[in-house]
Scaffold this active site. Structure first.
Site, short mmCIF file in Angstrom:
data_model
loop_
_atom_site.label_atom_id
_atom_site.label_comp_id
_atom_site.label_asym_id
_atom_site.label_seq_id
_atom_site.Cartn_x
_atom_site.Cartn_y
_atom_site.Cartn_z
N ASP A 1 4.91 31.92 -44.22
CA ASP A 1 4.30 32.12 -45.53
C ASP A 1 4.88 31.16 -46.57
OD1 ASP A 1 6.81 33.15 -45.85
OD2 ASP A 1 6.17 35.17 -46.44
N CYS B 1 7.18 32.18 -53.31
CA CYS B 1 7.28 32.92 -52.05
C CYS B 1 7.12 34.43 -52.24
CB CYS B 1 8.65 32.64 -51.39
SG CYS B 1 8.82 30.98 -50.76
N HIS C 1 2.33 48.49 -43.10
CA HIS C 1 0.89 48.68 -43.30
C HIS C 1 0.07 47.55 -42.69
CE1 HIS C 1 0.78 45.56 -46.40
NE2 HIS C 1 -0.49 45.81 -46.64
N CYS D 1 18.59 30.33 -52.17
CA CYS D 1 17.73 31.46 -52.51
C CYS D 1 18.09 32.62 -51.58
CB CYS D 1 16.25 31.08 -52.41
SG CYS D 1 15.71 30.71 -50.73
N ASP E 1 11.90 34.24 -35.80
CA ASP E 1 11.95 34.98 -37.06
C ASP E 1 13.35 35.53 -37.26
OD1 ASP E 1 11.48 36.75 -39.31
OD2 ASP E 1 9.36 36.72 -38.76
#
Length: 355
Positions: free
Chosen positions: A125, A183, A67, A319, A57
């Site tokens: 994701d 996304c 959360h 991006c 990551d």
């Protein structure tokens, strides 16, 4: 040497025993993404005694993560997720080996990162990234444990398990961008990724231990809002499997046309006359990147805009982090464009070079 006291409640299960615990200790599992899904996967695998875990990551911890991403606390905000997750997991279980890859998973670094792992857990994701995770999994003949979440719902499956169906069998690659979710976050109930991530970890343990029924050829769908589950069977598509295997083999052999640009290569491309540079972010995203040949076309509008471009025109897309641009590049290539590149780690990788 197995810590029989720590894992006592697992070892006394006839299906596991000390032999099974040794299998867990010897296993090598790569977790791609240390966010909502990745956190519970990492916590459960480490607690169960999986001996070698890789964490991929390149993102940083943000307050909006807290959360649902329960490995992190407020004091972690701004820190790299992979390293922060490694530290937290080693506090949970210092007896295992953790390797942190503080980078986004791209076609450039993927062959190096996946080397030596037995199972890949997809906690990303982004659909474009899932395709090449699947392809690497197919080429290396190792399982891919998948999950995705949306608002109050999620789904789990296992691909490329013992020559079984692949991600491409269930989700054929789309020919247009409108069918692919953006996304941008659409919102999610905080407990949902923890539920789905725990289910992913369960599948990983069953694969390692060779027990139970693995979700190969089956898609489990979970609706948290109405507490409903269903399992959908799907079959193997030999052509889809072959496509993934070929793509993955090319990736592993590094037979790429340098499509994933480094910051230096990206800036050089931007300075070339006639180059079309497309920012596929939304108009309010920062930092801005202004150049004479930069055009801002949000990903959702790229399909329509690309109809005005010549198929031989060289194009660079970028991006924020490289995930949407990967998706845009794949779409343009599938549409017949022959010279498409993207900034592999997004505009965030050259913040210090933007004037």
């Amino acid at each position: 040497m197995i810590n029989t006291k720590r894992y006592n409640r697992q070892i006394i299960l006839p299906e596991i025993g000390e032999t099974g615990q040794q299998k867990l200790q010897d296993a090598r599992v790569l977790v791609i993404g240390a966010g909502g899904l990745g956190c519970p996967v990492l916590q459960n695998l480490a607690s169960a005694g999986v001996g070698n875990i890789g964490i991929v990551d390149g993102d940083v911890v943000d307050e909006t993560n807290l959360h649902r991403q329960l490995l992190y606390t407020l004091k972690d905000c701004g820190n790299i997720k992979a390293e922060t997750a490694k530290k937290a997991i080693l506090e949970l279980n210092p007896e295992i080996n953790i390797t942190a890859f503080s980078e986004f998973f791209t076609t450039q670094n993927a062959p190096r990162i996946v080397e030596g792992y037995h199972i890949i857990v997809d906690c990303t994701d982004t659909i474009a990234v899932r395709y090449f995770i699947n392809d690497l999994s197919a080429a290396k003949k190792i399982p891919m444990v998948y999950a995705s979440i949306h608002k109050f719902e999620g789904q789990v499956s296992v691909f490329n398990y013992k020559n079984g169906p692949s991600y491409r069998c269930l989700f054929p690659e789309q020919e247009n961008l409108n069918a692919v979710p953006n996304c941008a976050e659409s919102g999610v109930l905080g407990v949902l990724p923890n539920t789905l991530g725990t289910l992913q970890a369960t599948e990983v343990l069953k694969i390692i231990l060779e027990i139970g029924t693995v979700l190969s050829g089956k898609l489990l769908i979970y609706d948290a809002l109405h507490f409903q589950t269903q399992i959908i069977d799907f079959t193997k598509n030999p052509k889809a499997v072959e496509k993934g295997f070929i793509n993955g083999t090319l990736l592993l052999n590094n037979k790429k046309n340098n499509e994933d640009l480094t910051p230096e290569a990206f800036l050089e491309k931007c300075s070339q006359l006639g180059m079309v540079v497309i920012d596929v972010r939304e108009s309010d995203e920062v930092p801005e990147f202004k150049r004479e040949n930069v055009i801002q076309i949000p990903l959702s509008e790229l399909e329509e805009y690309s109809k005005n471009l010549h198929k031989n025109q060289e194009i660079v897309v970028f991006c924020q982090t490289g995930q949407r641009s990967q998706q845009a590049m794949n779409y343009l290539k599938n549409s017949g464009f022959v010279g498409v590149f993207h900034l592999a780690r997004g505009i965030e990788s050259l913040k210090n070079q933007i004037q």
